[in-house]
Enzyme design. Structure first.
Site, PDB file in Angstrom:
ATOM      1  N   PRO A   9       0.841  -1.261   0.260  1.00  0.00           N
ATOM      2  CA  PRO A   9      -0.127  -0.023   0.152  1.00  0.00           C
ATOM      3  C   PRO A   9       0.904   1.437  -0.075  1.00  0.00           C
ATOM      4  O   PRO A   9       0.304   2.274  -0.553  1.00  0.00           O
ATOM      5  CB  PRO A   9      -0.558  -0.079   1.191  1.00  0.00           C
ATOM      6  CG  PRO A   9      -0.422  -1.408   1.836  1.00  0.00           C
ATOM      7  CD  PRO A   9       0.720  -2.171   1.193  1.00  0.00           C
ATOM      8  N   LYS A  11       3.434   1.880  -1.756  1.00  0.00           N
ATOM      9  CA  LYS A  11       3.655   2.346  -3.297  1.00  0.00           C
ATOM     10  C   LYS A  11       2.539   3.202  -3.753  1.00  0.00           C
ATOM     11  O   LYS A  11       2.385   4.072  -4.620  1.00  0.00           O
ATOM     12  CB  LYS A  11       4.152   1.285  -3.991  1.00  0.00           C
ATOM     13  CG  LYS A  11       5.251   0.431  -3.861  1.00  0.00           C
ATOM     14  CD  LYS A  11       5.505  -0.736  -4.842  1.00  0.00           C
ATOM     15  CE  LYS A  11       6.700  -1.338  -4.440  1.00  0.00           C
ATOM     16  NZ  LYS A  11       6.830  -2.577  -5.290  1.00  0.00           N
ATOM     17  N   ASP A  62       8.320  -2.204  -9.555  1.00  0.00           N
ATOM     18  CA  ASP A  62       9.321  -3.334  -9.131  1.00  0.00           C
ATOM     19  C   ASP A  62      10.274  -2.159  -8.682  1.00  0.00           C
ATOM     20  O   ASP A  62      10.888  -1.460  -9.415  1.00  0.00           O
ATOM     21  CB  ASP A  62       9.932  -4.255  -9.989  1.00  0.00           C
ATOM     22  CG  ASP A  62      10.504  -5.318  -9.148  1.00  0.00           C
ATOM     23  OD1 ASP A  62      10.096  -5.732  -8.217  1.00  0.00           O
ATOM     24  OD2 ASP A  62      11.623  -5.648  -9.695  1.00  0.00           O
ATOM     25  N   PHE A 172       7.804   3.612   4.273  1.00  0.00           N
ATOM     26  CA  PHE A 172       7.732   2.199   4.432  1.00  0.00           C
ATOM     27  C   PHE A 172       8.960   1.650   3.996  1.00  0.00           C
ATOM     28  O   PHE A 172      10.032   2.358   3.396  1.00  0.00           O
ATOM     29  CB  PHE A 172       6.504   1.751   3.592  1.00  0.00           C
ATOM     30  CG  PHE A 172       6.889   1.921   1.923  1.00  0.00           C
ATOM     31  CD1 PHE A 172       7.372   0.749   1.284  1.00  0.00           C
ATOM     32  CD2 PHE A 172       6.623   3.005   1.256  1.00  0.00           C
ATOM     33  CE1 PHE A 172       7.738   0.915   0.044  1.00  0.00           C
ATOM     34  CE2 PHE A 172       6.702   2.902   0.006  1.00  0.00           C
ATOM     35  CZ  PHE A 172       7.373   1.847  -0.907  1.00  0.00           C
ATOM     36  N   GLY A 173       8.847   0.354   4.119  1.00  0.00           N
ATOM     37  CA  GLY A 173      10.328  -0.316   3.936  1.00  0.00           C
ATOM     38  C   GLY A 173      11.572   0.198   4.326  1.00  0.00           C
ATOM     39  O   GLY A 173      11.727   0.373   5.551  1.00  0.00           O
ATOM     40  N   LYS A 193       9.252  13.281  -0.834  1.00  0.00           N
ATOM     41  CA  LYS A 193       9.947  11.876  -1.231  1.00  0.00           C
ATOM     42  C   LYS A 193       9.854  12.003  -2.862  1.00  0.00           C
ATOM     43  O   LYS A 193      10.492  11.480  -3.555  1.00  0.00           O
ATOM     44  CB  LYS A 193       9.345  10.806  -0.427  1.00  0.00           C
ATOM     45  CG  LYS A 193      10.178   9.611  -1.008  1.00  0.00           C
ATOM     46  CD  LYS A 193       9.511   8.315  -0.028  1.00  0.00           C
ATOM     47  CE  LYS A 193       9.997   6.982  -0.731  1.00  0.00           C
ATOM     48  NZ  LYS A 193       9.525   5.770  -0.460  1.00  0.00           N
TER      49      LYS A 193
HETATM   50  P1  ITT Z   1       4.968  -5.865  -4.947  1.00  0.00           P
HETATM   51  O1  ITT Z   1       6.002  -6.649  -5.497  1.00  0.00           O
HETATM   52  O2  ITT Z   1       3.654  -6.470  -4.405  1.00  0.00           O
HETATM   53  O3  ITT Z   1       4.747  -4.293  -5.540  1.00  0.00           O
HETATM   54  P2  ITT Z   1       7.061  -5.453  -2.472  1.00  0.00           P
HETATM   55  O4  ITT Z   1       6.902  -4.474  -1.342  1.00  0.00           O
HETATM   56  O5  ITT Z   1       7.248  -6.738  -2.559  1.00  0.00           O
HETATM   57  O6  ITT Z   1       5.420  -5.268  -3.341  1.00  0.00           O
HETATM   58  P3  ITT Z   1       9.100  -5.050  -4.643  1.00  0.00           P
HETATM   59  O7  ITT Z   1       9.164  -6.419  -4.873  1.00  0.00           O
HETATM   60  O8  ITT Z   1       9.215  -3.988  -5.465  1.00  0.00           O
HETATM   61  O9  ITT Z   1       7.923  -4.637  -3.764  1.00  0.00           O
HETATM   62  O10 ITT Z   1      10.181  -4.995  -3.297  1.00  0.00           O
HETATM   63  C1  ITT Z   1      11.225  -3.996  -3.094  1.00  0.00           C
HETATM   64  C2  ITT Z   1      11.596  -3.979  -1.443  1.00  0.00           C
HETATM   65  O11 ITT Z   1      12.078  -2.583  -1.364  1.00  0.00           O
HETATM   66  C3  ITT Z   1      10.362  -4.013  -0.658  1.00  0.00           C
HETATM   67  O12 ITT Z   1      10.931  -4.810   0.610  1.00  0.00           O
HETATM   68  C4  ITT Z   1       9.876  -2.700  -0.443  1.00  0.00           C
HETATM   69  O13 ITT Z   1       9.503  -2.428   0.990  1.00  0.00           O
HETATM   70  C5  ITT Z   1      11.427  -2.096  -0.471  1.00  0.00           C
HETATM   71  N1  ITT Z   1      10.761  -0.607  -1.095  1.00  0.00           N
HETATM   72  C6  ITT Z   1      10.501  -0.550  -2.471  1.00  0.00           C
HETATM   73  N2  ITT Z   1      10.311   0.750  -2.654  1.00  0.00           N
HETATM   74  C7  ITT Z   1      10.608   1.582  -1.614  1.00  0.00           C
HETATM   75  C8  ITT Z   1      10.686   2.859  -1.073  1.00  0.00           C
HETATM   76  O14 ITT Z   1      10.279   3.622  -1.884  1.00  0.00           O
HETATM   77  N3  ITT Z   1      11.270   3.111   0.057  1.00  0.00           N
HETATM   78  C9  ITT Z   1      11.655   2.093   0.825  1.00  0.00           C
HETATM   79  N4  ITT Z   1      11.607   0.628   0.612  1.00  0.00           N
HETATM   80  C10 ITT Z   1      11.171   0.505  -0.790  1.00  0.00           C
END
Ligand code: ITT
Length: 213
Positions: A9, A11, A62, A172-173, A193
């Site tokens: 969410p 993204k 991605d 996030f992430g 951002k």
């Molecule tokens: P989807 O594949 O379902 O879109 P995902 O979170 O698994 O969801 P990715 O495969 O693109 O997405 O994985 C990218 C990783 O990097 C994942 O752990 C994200 O939380 C992180 N990530 C992606 N974009 C980010 C951002 O803008 N800021 C911080 N972490 C990010």
């Protein structure tokens, strides 16, 4: 309506902040991620699979964190590494390095089933990965007579930064441990951002192209 394909969410919040509320609809679909060292073949393959699922225009996102001194690791494996190691241990690994530079990359892949001037099919680690990214010709067996894979248009974004001790509670992430220009991504709001981020840059290229379409 355009479907933004992701299980994340965070993204979608950023895509909406950029493209405007109500412009995208999230499709919570976990497409198969092929193994590749670059994001483009993964996103292209995902967009074709998601288009077949949605039966309408889709945008796959991605993304990954690429740590310089680790030759770009975790890169396309960022999601798996976040789930297994977690960001604290990624930060601990980075702390053991002299060079803590890193970058975020994002590839957006658009597919709507129509023909258009598509991006060349991404090639990575030889034909095996390229073939997987393209998917089998007419894989849906819909008899549309299409000889090649569905056209996909790619938009890429990149932002340099470095790994730091966590700060901020937004985003996030990996956002709390990624610093760009003195601020972590978790210290910025979505708009700020987006103005500098990998996703914001890719969205900017997409929005410009999509407006003409
Ligand atoms: P989807 O594949 O379902 O879109 P995902 O979170 O698994 O969801 P990715 O495969 O693109 O997405 O994985 C990218 C990783 O990097 C994942 O752990 C994200 O939380 C992180 N990530 C992606 N974009 C980010 C951002 O803008 N800021 C911080 N972490 C990010």
């Amino acid at each position: 309506m355009l479907r933004y394909v992701t299980t994340n969410p965070g993204k979608v919040r950023e895509a909406e902040a950029y493209l405007g509320e109500g412009t995208v609809n999230r499709l919570d679909f976990d497409y198969a991620e092929i193994q590749a060292t670059k994001l483009a073949p993964i996103a292209a393959r995902g967009a074709r699979e998601a288009y077949r699922k949605a039966d309408g225009p889709v945008l796959v996102d991605d993304a990954g964190l690429f740590i310089e001194a680790l030759d770009g690791f975790p890169g396309p494996y960022s999601s798996y590494v976040e789930e297994t190691l977690g960001i604290d241990r990624v930060r601990a690994v980075a702390e053991s390095l002299e060079d803590r530079r890193a970058a975020f990359r994002c590839t957006l892949a658009y597919c709507d089933g129509d023909g258009f001037a598509a991006s060349p099919d991404p090639v990575d680690r030889g034909d095996r990965v390229a073939a997987a990214a393209a998917g089998p010709a007419d894989a849906d067996g819909d008899g549309d007579g299409r000889m090649g894979p569905l056209p996909v248009k790619l938009f890429e974004g990149y932002v340099p930064g470095r790994i730091v001790a966590p700060r901020g509670d937004g985003g996030f992430g990996y956002d709390p441990i990624f610093e760009h220009d003195g601020e972590t991504f978790a210290e910025m709001g979505a708009e700020r951002k987006n103005a500098v981020s990998h996703r914001g840059r890719a969205l900017e290229k997409f929005a410009e192209w999509y407006a003409d379409r």
